[in-house]
Write a protein that holds these residues in place. Structure first.
Motif, PDB file in Angstrom:
ATOM      1  N   ALA A 111      10.502  -6.558   0.135  1.00 41.27           N
ATOM      2  CA  ALA A 111      10.475  -5.372  -0.714  1.00 41.27           C
ATOM      3  C   ALA A 111       9.190  -4.573  -0.503  1.00 41.27           C
ATOM      4  O   ALA A 111       9.205  -3.333  -0.495  1.00 41.27           O
ATOM      5  CB  ALA A 111      10.618  -5.766  -2.177  1.00 41.27           C
ATOM      6  N   LYS A 112       8.065  -5.270  -0.319  1.00 40.89           N
ATOM      7  CA  LYS A 112       6.808  -4.568  -0.078  1.00 40.89           C
ATOM      8  C   LYS A 112       6.832  -3.824   1.251  1.00 40.89           C
ATOM      9  O   LYS A 112       6.317  -2.696   1.364  1.00 40.89           O
ATOM     10  CB  LYS A 112       5.646  -5.564  -0.114  1.00 40.89           C
ATOM     11  CG  LYS A 112       5.486  -6.292  -1.446  1.00 40.89           C
ATOM     12  CD  LYS A 112       4.324  -7.259  -1.395  1.00 40.89           C
ATOM     13  CE  LYS A 112       4.186  -8.037  -2.699  1.00 40.89           C
ATOM     14  NZ  LYS A 112       3.831  -7.151  -3.824  1.00 40.89           N
ATOM     15  N   TYR A 120       8.889  -0.756   0.825  1.00 49.41           N
ATOM     16  CA  TYR A 120       8.142   0.251   0.072  1.00 49.41           C
ATOM     17  C   TYR A 120       7.118   0.949   0.967  1.00 49.41           C
ATOM     18  O   TYR A 120       6.982   2.179   0.946  1.00 49.41           O
ATOM     19  CB  TYR A 120       7.455  -0.414  -1.115  1.00 49.41           C
ATOM     20  CG  TYR A 120       6.436   0.450  -1.797  1.00 49.41           C
ATOM     21  CD1 TYR A 120       6.814   1.598  -2.495  1.00 49.41           C
ATOM     22  CD2 TYR A 120       5.074   0.136  -1.740  1.00 49.41           C
ATOM     23  CE1 TYR A 120       5.870   2.399  -3.119  1.00 49.41           C
ATOM     24  CE2 TYR A 120       4.128   0.925  -2.365  1.00 49.41           C
ATOM     25  CZ  TYR A 120       4.535   2.044  -3.044  1.00 49.41           C
ATOM     26  OH  TYR A 120       3.602   2.842  -3.654  1.00 49.41           O
ATOM     27  N   ALA A 126      13.943  -0.753  -1.427  1.00 54.06           N
ATOM     28  CA  ALA A 126      12.822  -1.531  -1.959  1.00 54.06           C
ATOM     29  C   ALA A 126      12.995  -1.804  -3.444  1.00 54.06           C
ATOM     30  O   ALA A 126      12.701  -2.912  -3.923  1.00 54.06           O
ATOM     31  CB  ALA A 126      11.515  -0.780  -1.707  1.00 54.06           C
ATOM     32  N   LEU A 130       8.668  -6.514  -5.766  1.00 56.17           N
ATOM     33  CA  LEU A 130       7.637  -5.552  -6.155  1.00 56.17           C
ATOM     34  C   LEU A 130       7.043  -5.937  -7.495  1.00 56.17           C
ATOM     35  O   LEU A 130       7.777  -6.313  -8.422  1.00 56.17           O
ATOM     36  CB  LEU A 130       8.220  -4.138  -6.231  1.00 56.17           C
ATOM     37  CG  LEU A 130       8.714  -3.500  -4.930  1.00 56.17           C
ATOM     38  CD1 LEU A 130       9.281  -2.110  -5.214  1.00 56.17           C
ATOM     39  CD2 LEU A 130       7.603  -3.407  -3.898  1.00 56.17           C
ATOM     40  N   ASP A 131       5.730  -5.836  -7.602  1.00 52.74           N
ATOM     41  CA  ASP A 131       5.110  -6.087  -8.902  1.00 52.74           C
ATOM     42  C   ASP A 131       5.278  -4.856  -9.795  1.00 52.74           C
ATOM     43  O   ASP A 131       5.874  -3.848  -9.400  1.00 52.74           O
ATOM     44  CB  ASP A 131       3.636  -6.472  -8.747  1.00 52.74           C
ATOM     45  CG  ASP A 131       2.831  -5.429  -7.988  1.00 52.74           C
ATOM     46  OD1 ASP A 131       3.216  -4.243  -8.006  1.00 52.74           O
ATOM     47  OD2 ASP A 131       1.824  -5.791  -7.358  1.00 52.74           O
ATOM     48  N   GLU A 154       3.602  -1.547  -8.436  1.00 53.03           N
ATOM     49  CA  GLU A 154       4.283  -1.054  -7.230  1.00 53.03           C
ATOM     50  C   GLU A 154       5.656  -0.475  -7.574  1.00 53.03           C
ATOM     51  O   GLU A 154       6.089   0.510  -6.945  1.00 53.03           O
ATOM     52  CB  GLU A 154       4.423  -2.190  -6.217  1.00 53.03           C
ATOM     53  CG  GLU A 154       3.112  -2.611  -5.582  1.00 53.03           C
ATOM     54  CD  GLU A 154       3.266  -3.816  -4.681  1.00 53.03           C
ATOM     55  OE1 GLU A 154       2.417  -4.038  -3.816  1.00 53.03           O
ATOM     56  OE2 GLU A 154       4.263  -4.563  -4.867  1.00 53.03           O
ATOM     57  N   ARG A 155       6.328  -1.057  -8.533  1.00 52.42           N
ATOM     58  CA  ARG A 155       7.637  -0.522  -8.908  1.00 52.42           C
ATOM     59  C   ARG A 155       7.505   0.874  -9.527  1.00 52.42           C
ATOM     60  O   ARG A 155       8.301   1.778  -9.229  1.00 52.42           O
ATOM     61  CB  ARG A 155       8.343  -1.470  -9.871  1.00 52.42           C
ATOM     62  CG  ARG A 155       9.735  -0.981 -10.267  1.00 52.42           C
ATOM     63  CD  ARG A 155      10.507  -1.994 -11.077  1.00 52.42           C
ATOM     64  NE  ARG A 155      11.827  -1.460 -11.394  1.00 52.42           N
ATOM     65  CZ  ARG A 155      12.876  -1.527 -10.581  1.00 52.42           C
ATOM     66  NH1 ARG A 155      12.764  -2.110  -9.388  1.00 52.42           N
ATOM     67  NH2 ARG A 155      14.032  -1.009 -10.932  1.00 52.42           N
ATOM     68  N   ALA A 195       6.834   3.241  -6.772  1.00 57.18           N
ATOM     69  CA  ALA A 195       8.024   3.453  -5.958  1.00 57.18           C
ATOM     70  C   ALA A 195       8.995   4.416  -6.632  1.00 57.18           C
ATOM     71  O   ALA A 195       9.605   5.273  -5.968  1.00 57.18           O
ATOM     72  CB  ALA A 195       8.714   2.112  -5.684  1.00 57.18           C
TER      73      ALA A 195
END
Length: 812
Positions: free
Chosen positions: A451-452, A455, A476, A482-483, A486-487, A490
């Motif tokens: 996922a990272k 992203y 992603a 994603l933490d 980060e979410r 995103a």
């Protein structure tokens, strides 16, 4: 034909090249004629082996003979994934001659913009815009060119150059103007990748194309054969040389060299052996020659092919796992077999082991590289990547080798590719970053890392391909890993990509759905601010309910962080569009500033909120008659864009919106509104500059006469700017009225005009004294007010006195 060369065999590619040599000589003479002479571009185009590189070498000799400064570079097939590789090679003489302090002083504001791409400045943490990096490189090379007159730039095998160098080359040659520089480029004919072909076609359109390269005639081949193996070569033998090689200059030189080395008699009886000798010149013949030289020489040649153009003996020895003494012996052996040759000395390398090696011809390099199996090639690339990393050159330089390694699920390789992608983005090479991240997904990474990577891949394409960014960011968000922070990033970047992809409704829905998942707090407030901003741009979503919700949310904001400041700006913009009190509107906008300046992270070049929010702030100040703050805001935009090297779609709004009209006479310094009409009212006369801006980008404008903004901006940015300030399109009413205007009295019709025909609510007293005229000027005659012509009398008599005056008064 071109004859009487110093060495017939070495200069065979120049036989029957009189037209090309004449054009090159003329271009050099024009360059040397005057320092103010304009620049020129020559593009030498032809198939492989027709002598393009030989013509470029002859150009170097002719230019150096005329005391010209010559910078040259050669692209390589295995180096096309290295961003700015050819450009760095081209500018290496200048870069090595300048100290860091001299380079900073000489380049000025462009130092921090183009320096990371050239490798003389450490890149920053934030991604660089590739367009602005390209502009900075163009300005940098132009400054170098003015210093090193007369300057000749040579780029060989441009069809293998990296995309970043080709983008710079197309931009640099597009507008040479009065820059006195000669650019000579060689490229192959035939199909090329879309990006490379587009840039090279642009280079060709900017200069002169030399595409008349052809194979040698039988007569030229015969003269070349006799000049190489001796004048006793008979005609049937020379004819067979031409038939075997097809007149290709490279194949002819290679074949004649083998004839001379094997001491083959150039007679008709031995002509049948020529075909066997010719097969060892390309492809499998090169492999056969390597096998004859031994295993160590073959391994050394493989390592040189993996490293590519410009590799040193020491570096090749480390990759091939050989001693320096054995590497020197292999290099001498391969040079004697016409597989390798010594390249142009590198001024940064000292010692015998630092000399540069190149293949005798790109066809030989391709043959050696293709002769390796996939496993051997991947193994050597992995060793090369490790060697480059251990030498301290960084992950970006080792990335081109990591791209060739076979996928094995290596976590360390995924980490190296992600680090290389970050370095590529920092120097303005998003295409190279995308290649690294796409290769990292093929490894594949662990599920929590995938996922990272998705992203990061979406963020790397946001400046070049919004549709691709939407695809990657959606993937992603759908993948766990994603933490929390980060979410959120995103989701916001996804909404930005949807907006830039003309999907405004989807952008609003995406941020709104994510905001509904959180409780009231800083995270939800940030998402709500982004949603309200997209709704302000997407006018179909504006409603009274939205204004009420925005007012309630902004009422709790004090300007503690950028989310609250953004809400205050949006609330002020919404209040301005609905004609609320101007003082209250300005108070909201002032709370969004910090000491009357933009807060950190909310600037014109920051990426978190974008330019749309600040455009709303500036237009709000302009329409509430706080032109002092609007002028300061847009002047700051100009300073920020110019210091960052930005222009075009970003600089044009600042130039049009800055410099509003000064306050009319009688208005107090810093006052709001017109003194005679109350605070917050719009002045009459010329519309504010923001209204002029939107009128300029309106699609209904005459297509044959576009305004300066449409000429300086792209189509998408112009549309975004037009929709960013939708209230300015409502020209039917003033945007703000603090109080209703005084009723207008109808003028008295007829009677004494001086008594009752004049309005009594005029705001300026009638001038009773004559207007003072400047001394030394004659008074201009006052134009007579036009009126209807008196009708001629059919009987030919003149109209009675006063008739025309009464007629004009009646129709007044």
């Amino acid at each position: 034909m071109t004859r009487a060369r110093p060495s017939a065999a070495d200069s065979a590619h120049l036989w029957e090249r009189d037209a090309e040599l004449a054009a090159i000589t003329q271009a050099i003479d024009e360059l040397r004629a005057d320092r103010s002479s304009g620049g020129n571009v020559l593009v030498i185009r032809g198939e492989a082996g027709l002598g393009k590189t030989a013509l470029l070498d002859e150009t170097r000799r002719l230019a150096e003979r005329q005391n010209c400064t010559v910078w040259s570079a050669r692209a390589g097939e295995t180096l096309r994934t290295v961003p700015f590789h050819v450009l760095r090679q081209l500018l290496q003489p200048m870069l090595t001659s300048l100290l860091p302090e001299e380079a900073r002083e000489y380049l000025g504001d462009w130092y921090d913009i183009s320096g990371p791409a050239l490798g003389i400045v450490e890149p920053g943490a934030a991604p660089a815009d590739p367009q602005y990096v390209c502009d900075g490189l163009v300005a940098t090379v132009r400054r170098f060119a003015t210093r090193e007159w007369p300057l000749v730039l040579l780029v060989d095998d441009a069809h293998w150059a990296d995309l970043e160098t080709l983008r710079w080359l197309a931009a640099f040659t597009a507008d040479l103007g009065e820059l006195s520089v000669l650019v000579v480029v060689t490229r192959r004919s035939g199909a090329l990748p879309e990006g490379s072909a587009r840039h090279l076609d642009a280079v060709e359109s900017a200069g002169q194309r030399l595409d008349g390269l052809h194979t040698l005639t039988p007569e030229a081949t015969a003269e070349l054969t006799r000049a190489t193996v001796g004048p006793h070569a008979d005609d049937p033998f020379c004819r067979e040389v031409w038939a075997v090689t097809g007149g290709n200059p490279y194949d002819t030189v290679e074949l004649l060299a083998k004839v001379r080395d094997s001491e083959l008699q150039p007679v008709e009886g031995r002509a049948a052996e020529l075909r066997g000798l010719n097969r060892s010149g390309r492809g499998g013949g090169v492999v056969e020659r390597l096998s004859v030289l031994g295993d160590e020489a073959t391994r050394f040649a493989w390592a040189a092919a993996v490293l590519g153009t410009g590799s040193t003996v020491e570096l090749v020895a480390r990759v091939s796992r050989m001693s320096l003494k054995g590497a020197e012996e292999c290099a001498e052996l391969l040079c004697g077999a016409r597989i390798l040759t010594e390249g142009i000395p590198d001024p940064t390398l000292d010692g015998p082991h630092g000399r540069v090696l190149e293949f005798a011809h790109p066809l030989v390099a391709s043959a050696v590289y293709d002769s390796m199996t996939v496993s051997i090639r991947g193994f050597l690339h992995s060793i090369a990547a490790k060697t480059v990393t251990e030498s301290g050159r960084g992950a970006a330089e080792a990335a081109r080798h990591l791209l060739k390694v076979e996928p094995e699920g290596d976590e360390e390789l995924v980490a190296q590719l992600r680090e290389a992608a970050r370095e590529h983005l920092a120097v303005g090479a998003p295409d190279a970053a995308c290649r690294c991240l796409e290769r990292a997904l093929e490894e594949p990474p662990r599920p929590e890392i995938r996922a990272k990577v998705l992203y990061e891949l979406g963020c790397s394409t946001r400046l070049t391909a919004p549709a691709v960014t939407v695809e990657h960011l959606r993937a992603a968000l759908a993948t766990p890993g994603l933490d929390h922070a980060e979410r959120i990033e995103a989701v916001i970047r996804l909404s930005q990509a949807l907006l830039h992809n003309d999907q405004l409704e989807e952008a609003v829905r995406t941020v709104g759905a994510e905001a509904a998942k959180y409780r009231p707090g800083p995270v939800r407030m940030r998402l709500e601010a982004v949603r309200f901003m997209w709704e302000a741009i997407h006018r179909e979503t504006i409603s009274p309910e939205r204004s009420r919700r925005l007012a309630e949310l902004a009422g709790t904001c004090t300007g503690r962080d950028n989310s609250e400041r953004a809400l205050l700006i949006l609330r002020g913009f919404d209040a301005m569009t609905h004609g609320e009190n101007a003082e209250a509107v300005v108070e909201l906008c002032d709370r969004a500033l910090v000491n009357n300046r933009l807060a950190p992270g909310l600037g014109w070049t920051d990426e978190e909120w974008g330019v749309e929010l600040l455009m709303m702030l500036g237009s709000t100040y302009a329409y509430t008659d706080r032109l002092d703050l609007a002028d300061s805001l847009f002047a700051e935009a100009l300073r920020a864009y110019r210091s960052a090297g930005w222009h075009g779609g970003h600089l044009s709004p600042g130039q049009l919106l800055s410099g509003p009209r000064p306050a009319p006479p009688g208005q107090a310094e810093g006052g709001r509104g017109h003194p005679a009409r109350g605070p917050g009212t719009r002045r009459t006369g010329r519309p504010p500059t923001a209204a002029v801006l939107v009128r300029d980008v309106r699609p209904g404008r005459h297509p044959a006469r576009p305004g300066p903004l449409r000429r300086g901006m792209g189509r998408g940015r112009a549309e975004r700017l037009r929709t960013a300030v939708p209230v300015h399109d409502r020209a039917a009413r003033p945007p703000l009225r603090a109080r209703p205007p005084a009723p207008r009295r109808r003028p008295h019709r007829g009677g004494d005009q001086r008594a009752g025909g004049r309005r009594e609510d005029r705001r300026r007293p009638r001038r009773t004294q004559p207007r003072p005229r400047p001394l030394g000027r004659r008074p201009r005659p006052r134009p007579r007010r036009p009126g209807p012509r008196p009708r001629p009398d059919p009987r030919g008599r003149s109209p009675p006195p006063g008739r025309a005056v009464r007629h004009r008064h009646r129709h007044r």
